[in-house]
Scaffold this motif. Structure first.
Motif, short mmCIF file in Angstrom:
data_model
loop_
_atom_site.label_atom_id
_atom_site.label_comp_id
_atom_site.label_asym_id
_atom_site.label_seq_id
_atom_site.Cartn_x
_atom_site.Cartn_y
_atom_site.Cartn_z
N VAL A 12 -33.05 118.60 20.93
CA VAL A 12 -33.44 119.78 20.15
C VAL A 12 -34.93 119.87 19.87
CG1 VAL A 12 -31.17 120.02 19.06
CG2 VAL A 12 -32.93 118.61 17.98
N ALA A 13 -35.74 118.92 20.36
CA ALA A 13 -37.17 118.92 20.05
C ALA A 13 -37.97 118.46 21.27
CB ALA A 13 -37.44 118.01 18.87
N PRO A 14 -39.14 119.06 21.48
CA PRO A 14 -39.96 118.68 22.63
C PRO A 14 -40.63 117.32 22.43
CG PRO A 14 -41.14 120.27 21.29
CD PRO A 14 -39.75 120.12 20.69
N GLU A 15 -41.14 116.78 23.52
CA GLU A 15 -41.94 115.56 23.47
C GLU A 15 -43.14 115.78 22.56
OE1 GLU A 15 -43.58 112.67 26.86
OE2 GLU A 15 -44.46 114.68 26.95
N LEU A 16 -43.56 114.72 21.88
CA LEU A 16 -44.75 114.77 21.04
C LEU A 16 -45.85 113.97 21.72
CD1 LEU A 16 -43.13 113.96 17.57
CD2 LEU A 16 -43.74 116.22 18.48
N LEU A 17 -47.07 114.47 21.60
CA LEU A 17 -48.24 113.77 22.12
C LEU A 17 -49.06 113.30 20.92
CD1 LEU A 17 -49.27 116.34 24.87
CD2 LEU A 17 -47.85 114.29 25.13
N LEU A 18 -49.48 112.05 20.94
CA LEU A 18 -50.27 111.49 19.86
C LEU A 18 -51.59 111.00 20.44
CD1 LEU A 18 -47.07 110.76 19.34
CD2 LEU A 18 -48.00 109.56 17.40
N ARG A 19 -52.69 111.44 19.83
CA ARG A 19 -54.02 111.05 20.32
C ARG A 19 -54.97 110.97 19.15
NH1 ARG A 19 -56.77 115.32 19.17
NH2 ARG A 19 -56.19 117.41 19.79
N PRO A 20 -56.11 110.31 19.34
CA PRO A 20 -57.11 110.29 18.27
C PRO A 20 -57.59 111.72 17.96
CG PRO A 20 -57.58 108.61 19.90
CD PRO A 20 -56.48 109.47 20.47
N PHE A 71 -53.93 109.19 14.31
CA PHE A 71 -53.42 109.96 15.43
C PHE A 71 -53.10 111.39 15.00
CE2 PHE A 71 -52.41 105.62 16.57
CZ PHE A 71 -52.58 105.58 17.94
N ALA A 72 -53.62 112.36 15.73
CA ALA A 72 -53.15 113.74 15.63
C ALA A 72 -51.86 113.81 16.44
CB ALA A 72 -54.20 114.70 16.19
N VAL A 73 -50.83 114.38 15.86
CA VAL A 73 -49.54 114.51 16.55
C VAL A 73 -49.40 115.96 16.97
CG1 VAL A 73 -47.05 114.19 16.36
CG2 VAL A 73 -48.61 112.66 15.11
N LEU A 74 -49.22 116.17 18.26
CA LEU A 74 -49.20 117.52 18.84
C LEU A 74 -47.87 117.80 19.52
CD1 LEU A 74 -52.69 117.10 20.45
CD2 LEU A 74 -52.20 118.27 18.31
N GLU A 75 -47.50 119.06 19.46
CA GLU A 75 -46.28 119.53 20.10
C GLU A 75 -46.68 120.61 21.11
OE1 GLU A 75 -42.36 120.32 17.79
OE2 GLU A 75 -43.54 122.16 17.70
N PRO A 76 -46.15 120.55 22.31
CA PRO A 76 -46.52 121.59 23.29
C PRO A 76 -46.00 122.96 22.88
CG PRO A 76 -44.79 120.17 24.16
CD PRO A 76 -45.19 119.60 22.83
N THR A 77 -46.78 123.98 23.22
CA THR A 77 -46.38 125.38 23.01
C THR A 77 -46.59 126.13 24.32
OG1 THR A 77 -48.56 126.18 22.38
CG2 THR A 77 -47.18 125.27 20.61
N ASP A 78 -46.24 127.38 24.35
CA ASP A 78 -46.44 128.18 25.55
C ASP A 78 -47.92 128.35 25.88
OD1 ASP A 78 -43.73 128.49 25.78
OD2 ASP A 78 -43.69 130.45 24.80
N THR A 79 -48.77 128.24 24.87
CA THR A 79 -50.20 128.46 25.08
C THR A 79 -51.04 127.19 24.95
OG1 THR A 79 -50.46 129.02 22.74
CG2 THR A 79 -50.05 130.85 24.28
N GLY A 80 -50.42 126.04 24.86
CA GLY A 80 -51.17 124.79 24.74
C GLY A 80 -50.44 123.80 23.87
N GLU A 81 -51.05 123.43 22.75
CA GLU A 81 -50.47 122.46 21.83
C GLU A 81 -50.74 122.89 20.40
OE1 GLU A 81 -51.53 118.58 24.60
OE2 GLU A 81 -52.89 119.20 23.00
N ARG A 82 -49.87 122.46 19.48
CA ARG A 82 -50.13 122.73 18.06
C ARG A 82 -49.98 121.43 17.28
NH1 ARG A 82 -45.16 126.34 16.71
NH2 ARG A 82 -43.64 124.75 17.17
N LEU A 83 -50.81 121.30 16.26
CA LEU A 83 -50.78 120.14 15.38
C LEU A 83 -49.52 120.19 14.53
CD1 LEU A 83 -52.25 117.66 14.14
CD2 LEU A 83 -53.22 119.27 12.48
#
Length: 182
Positions: A12-20, A71-83
């Motif tokens: 039910v949830a997309p992959e999360l990306l974590l980066r500085p 780490f900023a935790v980001l979720e993919p969106t249709d237009t990129g990523e959101r925090l």
């Protein structure tokens, strides 16, 4: 910095990306801190562009010093990523067996399993990265009147350890949760 962690997708949830954190995160950071719930639980609110830039600068300094890893935790969106969240590993000292993990979740991401997945990803990274330096235990602390943080701790593998008495700057008793290196 090229550190990039991933928290796997769920049904039910997309992959999360974590980066500085980086300079391009200033606006997203300001948006996240407009949330009164986040402001209630934080000791250092970010309400101006200057404070947001200082947050990012301190984050980068912590990475450079090798003792504090944000780490900023980001979720993919249709237009990129959101925090969607922030996870922090702090008080990392060679030879010291423990460090602390902290986090917050942006309002639109709450209740979707973002925080437990992100905390778990950083915890696994911390144990792998700092095992040779003696890290064997991570602690997650929160005030007793924050049951959501208690659930995040439990879902990310942190067992309740004890109640801590209130002490400045924390006005209420707290919980200490602990996760041991596998």
């Amino acid at each position: 910095m090229s550190i990039l962690l991933r928290a796997p997708a769920t049904p039910v949830a997309p992959e999360l990306l974590l980066r500085p954190w980086c300079g391009g995160d200033v606006e997203a950071l300001l948006v996240a801190y407009r949330d009164p719930v986040l402001l209630n639980w934080t000791r250092n609110p970010v309400t101006t562009r200057g404070e947001a830039r200082a947050f990012v600068r301190r984050s980068r300094q912590g990475w450079a010093a090798g003792c504090r890893f944000s780490f900023a935790v980001l979720e993919p969106t249709d237009t990129g990523e959101r925090l969607v969240a922030h996870v922090l590993l702090k008080e990392v000292t060679p030879g010291r067996p423990y460090a602390e993990v902290g986090y917050w979740t942006a309002a639109p991401a709450r209740g979707r399993g973002v925080a437990p997945r992100a905390v778990d990803a950083v915890s696994a990274w911390a144990f792998a990265r700092f095992a040779a330096a003696g890290l064997t235990r991570l602690e997650l602390l929160h005030q007793v009147d924050n049951p959501a943080s208690c659930r995040v701790a439990q879902k990310s593998g942190y067992a309740f350890a004890e109640v801590l008495p209130a002490r400045p700057p924390f006005p209420r008793d707290g919980h200490r949760h602990v996760r041991h290196r596998p």
